[in-house]
Design a protein around this motif. Structure first.
Motif, PDB file in Angstrom:
ATOM      1  N   PRO A  22       7.457  53.977  38.980  1.00 23.39           N
ATOM      2  CA  PRO A  22       8.792  53.391  38.925  1.00 23.39           C
ATOM      3  C   PRO A  22       9.699  54.009  37.849  1.00 23.39           C
ATOM      4  N   LEU A  23       9.370  55.192  37.325  1.00 26.33           N
ATOM      5  CA  LEU A  23      10.126  55.790  36.229  1.00 26.33           C
ATOM      6  C   LEU A  23      11.484  56.314  36.703  1.00 26.33           C
ATOM      7  N   VAL A  33      17.738  57.530  28.728  1.00 24.69           N
ATOM      8  CA  VAL A  33      16.854  56.363  28.698  1.00 24.69           C
ATOM      9  C   VAL A  33      15.938  56.380  29.921  1.00 24.69           C
ATOM     10  N   PHE A  34      14.631  56.385  29.660  1.00 29.00           N
ATOM     11  CA  PHE A  34      13.634  56.279  30.715  1.00 29.00           C
ATOM     12  C   PHE A  34      13.276  54.807  30.856  1.00 29.00           C
ATOM     13  N   THR A  35      13.252  54.337  32.110  1.00 26.17           N
ATOM     14  CA  THR A  35      12.959  52.934  32.383  1.00 26.17           C
ATOM     15  C   THR A  35      11.888  52.853  33.464  1.00 26.17           C
ATOM     16  N   ASP A  36      10.963  51.895  33.291  1.00 25.86           N
ATOM     17  CA  ASP A  36       9.985  51.626  34.346  1.00 25.86           C
ATOM     18  C   ASP A  36      10.122  50.163  34.742  1.00 25.86           C
ATOM     19  N   ASP A  37       9.150  49.624  35.462  1.00 29.95           N
ATOM     20  CA  ASP A  37       9.272  48.243  35.932  1.00 29.95           C
ATOM     21  C   ASP A  37       9.190  47.211  34.806  1.00 29.95           C
ATOM     22  N   CYS A  41      11.487  52.379  28.230  1.00 25.98           N
ATOM     23  CA  CYS A  41      10.240  52.763  27.569  1.00 25.98           C
ATOM     24  C   CYS A  41      10.385  53.970  26.650  1.00 25.98           C
ATOM     25  N   ILE A  42      11.391  54.825  26.905  1.00 28.05           N
ATOM     26  CA  ILE A  42      11.669  55.968  26.034  1.00 28.05           C
ATOM     27  C   ILE A  42      13.185  56.115  25.970  1.00 28.05           C
TER      28      ILE A  42
END
Length: 63
Positions: A22-23, A33-37, A41-42
């Protein structure tokens, strides 16, 4: 599966691979901006000098 190579100007020793189903990557107000579910996250500032390269583009779908 989305995968990104994050390289910093200092060289290979500072590289990170971010990979997750889901990244997602968004760029907003000078931040990548990295986002997951689970949420963000980064986060990397544009001032960090990091280079982000998507590395999963050559993958072939299974089937």
């Amino acid at each position: 599966m989305p995968a990104f190579l994050i390289r910093y100007p200092k060289g290979e020793d500072e590289s990170i691979v971010a990979q997750d189903d889901p990244l997602t990557l968004t760029v907003d107000h000078g931040w990548a901006v990295f986002t997951d579910d689970q949420g963000p996250c980064i986060a990397l500032s544009a001032m960090s000098g990091a280079v982000i390269t998507r590395i999963d583009q050559g993958e072939h779908p299974e089937g």
